[in-house]
Design a protein around this motif. Sequence first.
Motif, PDB file in Angstrom:
ATOM      1  N   LEU A  95       0.818  -1.208   0.000  1.00  0.00           N
ATOM      2  CA  LEU A  95       0.000   0.000   0.000  1.00  0.00           C
ATOM      3  C   LEU A  95       0.855   1.262   0.000  1.00  0.00           C
ATOM      4  N   ASP A  96       1.906   1.278   0.793  1.00  0.00           N
ATOM      5  CA  ASP A  96       2.764   2.462   0.897  1.00  0.00           C
ATOM      6  C   ASP A  96       3.423   2.837  -0.427  1.00  0.00           C
ATOM      7  N   ARG A  97       3.619   1.849  -1.300  1.00  0.00           N
ATOM      8  CA  ARG A  97       4.293   2.109  -2.571  1.00  0.00           C
ATOM      9  C   ARG A  97       3.354   2.647  -3.645  1.00  0.00           C
ATOM     10  N   LEU A  98       2.050   2.707  -3.385  1.00  0.00           N
ATOM     11  CA  LEU A  98       1.127   3.222  -4.388  1.00  0.00           C
ATOM     12  C   LEU A  98       1.388   4.686  -4.723  1.00  0.00           C
ATOM     13  N   ILE A  99       2.112   5.385  -3.878  1.00  0.00           N
ATOM     14  CA  ILE A  99       2.454   6.775  -4.188  1.00  0.00           C
ATOM     15  C   ILE A  99       3.578   6.866  -5.224  1.00  0.00           C
ATOM     16  N   GLU A 100       4.288   5.751  -5.432  1.00  0.00           N
ATOM     17  CA  GLU A 100       5.351   5.704  -6.437  1.00  0.00           C
ATOM     18  C   GLU A 100       4.728   5.475  -7.815  1.00  0.00           C
ATOM     19  N   ARG A 101       5.007   6.334  -8.768  1.00  0.00           N
ATOM     20  CA  ARG A 101       4.401   6.254 -10.095  1.00  0.00           C
ATOM     21  C   ARG A 101       4.616   4.892 -10.759  1.00  0.00           C
ATOM     22  N   GLU A 102       5.843   4.399 -10.758  1.00  0.00           N
ATOM     23  CA  GLU A 102       6.142   3.145 -11.436  1.00  0.00           C
ATOM     24  C   GLU A 102       5.372   1.969 -10.813  1.00  0.00           C
ATOM     25  N   TYR A 103       5.340   1.908  -9.499  1.00  0.00           N
ATOM     26  CA  TYR A 103       4.619   0.836  -8.812  1.00  0.00           C
ATOM     27  C   TYR A 103       3.122   0.936  -9.109  1.00  0.00           C
ATOM     28  N   ARG A 104       2.594   2.152  -9.071  1.00  0.00           N
ATOM     29  CA  ARG A 104       1.171   2.368  -9.346  1.00  0.00           C
ATOM     30  C   ARG A 104       0.834   1.975 -10.782  1.00  0.00           C
ATOM     31  N   GLU A 105       1.724   2.277 -11.723  1.00  0.00           N
ATOM     32  CA  GLU A 105       1.511   1.882 -13.110  1.00  0.00           C
ATOM     33  C   GLU A 105       1.486   0.356 -13.242  1.00  0.00           C
ATOM     34  N   GLN A 106       2.353  -0.313 -12.502  1.00  0.00           N
ATOM     35  CA  GLN A 106       2.359  -1.777 -12.520  1.00  0.00           C
ATOM     36  C   GLN A 106       1.051  -2.334 -11.955  1.00  0.00           C
ATOM     37  N   CYS A 107       0.597  -1.752 -10.857  1.00  0.00           N
ATOM     38  CA  CYS A 107      -0.669  -2.187 -10.254  1.00  0.00           C
ATOM     39  C   CYS A 107      -1.832  -1.935 -11.201  1.00  0.00           C
ATOM     40  N   ALA A 108      -1.850  -0.769 -11.833  1.00  0.00           N
ATOM     41  CA  ALA A 108      -2.925  -0.419 -12.760  1.00  0.00           C
ATOM     42  C   ALA A 108      -2.949  -1.379 -13.946  1.00  0.00           C
ATOM     43  N   ALA A 109      -1.784  -1.668 -14.505  1.00  0.00           N
ATOM     44  CA  ALA A 109      -1.708  -2.585 -15.648  1.00  0.00           C
ATOM     45  C   ALA A 109      -2.182  -3.976 -15.261  1.00  0.00           C
ATOM     46  N   ARG A 110      -1.799  -4.419 -14.088  1.00  0.00           N
ATOM     47  CA  ARG A 110      -2.208  -5.760 -13.620  1.00  0.00           C
ATOM     48  C   ARG A 110      -3.714  -5.807 -13.368  1.00  0.00           C
ATOM     49  N   LEU A 111      -4.259  -4.754 -12.761  1.00  0.00           N
ATOM     50  CA  LEU A 111      -5.695  -4.682 -12.530  1.00  0.00           C
ATOM     51  C   LEU A 111      -6.446  -4.694 -13.859  1.00  0.00           C
ATOM     52  N   ALA A 112      -5.950  -3.944 -14.829  1.00  0.00           N
ATOM     53  CA  ALA A 112      -6.579  -3.909 -16.152  1.00  0.00           C
ATOM     54  C   ALA A 112      -6.529  -5.289 -16.806  1.00  0.00           C
ATOM     55  N   GLU A 113      -5.410  -5.957 -16.694  1.00  0.00           N
ATOM     56  CA  GLU A 113      -5.272  -7.302 -17.264  1.00  0.00           C
ATOM     57  C   GLU A 113      -6.284  -8.259 -16.636  1.00  0.00           C
ATOM     58  N   ILE A 114      -6.426  -8.185 -15.329  1.00  0.00           N
ATOM     59  CA  ILE A 114      -7.376  -9.057 -14.629  1.00  0.00           C
ATOM     60  C   ILE A 114      -8.795  -8.762 -15.102  1.00  0.00           C
ATOM     61  N   ALA A 115      -9.146  -7.485 -15.203  1.00  0.00           N
ATOM     62  CA  ALA A 115     -10.489  -7.112 -15.656  1.00  0.00           C
ATOM     63  C   ALA A 115     -10.733  -7.558 -17.101  1.00  0.00           C
ATOM     64  N   LEU A 116      -9.714  -7.427 -17.930  1.00  0.00           N
ATOM     65  CA  LEU A 116      -9.832  -7.792 -19.341  1.00  0.00           C
ATOM     66  C   LEU A 116     -10.021  -9.298 -19.523  1.00  0.00           C
ATOM     67  N   TYR A 117      -9.339 -10.079 -18.724  1.00  0.00           N
ATOM     68  CA  TYR A 117      -9.379 -11.537 -18.841  1.00  0.00           C
ATOM     69  C   TYR A 117      -9.975 -12.192 -17.598  1.00  0.00           C
ATOM     70  N   ILE A 118     -11.024 -11.595 -17.062  1.00  0.00           N
ATOM     71  CA  ILE A 118     -11.600 -12.036 -15.791  1.00  0.00           C
ATOM     72  C   ILE A 118     -11.978 -13.522 -15.805  1.00  0.00           C
TER      73      ILE A 118
END
Length: 130
Positions: A95-118
């Motif tokens: 959670l603490d790393r969500l303020i880091e742009r790169e980490y947040r981008e990784q989380c966003a991409a992974r969330l999008a992938e999960i939603a796309l291929y649910i």
Amino acid sequence: MIVLVDYNLTGYVVLLRGTLAADGWLDLLSIQFVLLEEAGLAMDSSDRLIWQFAQANQMLLLTANRNAKGEDSLEQTIQRMGTPTSLPVITIGSLDRLIEREYREQCAARLAEIALYIENYSGVGRLFIP
């Protein structure tokens, strides 16, 4: 895809939504974030109640701190009540790393992938991102 946001991510979801938009994911996917209070759930609702609500309403649950302590814990609930068709719980690893742009981008991409291929993630219980 509707994502039910746990109380511990309330402030962070704005950053995550912004990252999804900036990276173009929201042009490809319809992802809506709903806070517990917007869903009519109290902040102190049990993990079991929140999981059941998410499953009944076909929502992904996004969290960062649900644990395995007690009978109503998220982990115990997933193990006891999960089925092969249950939607996964998405857990942010740091959670603490969500303020880091790169980490947040990784989380966003992974969330999008999960939603796309649910359909590929039904019944897995919990997925840690990124």
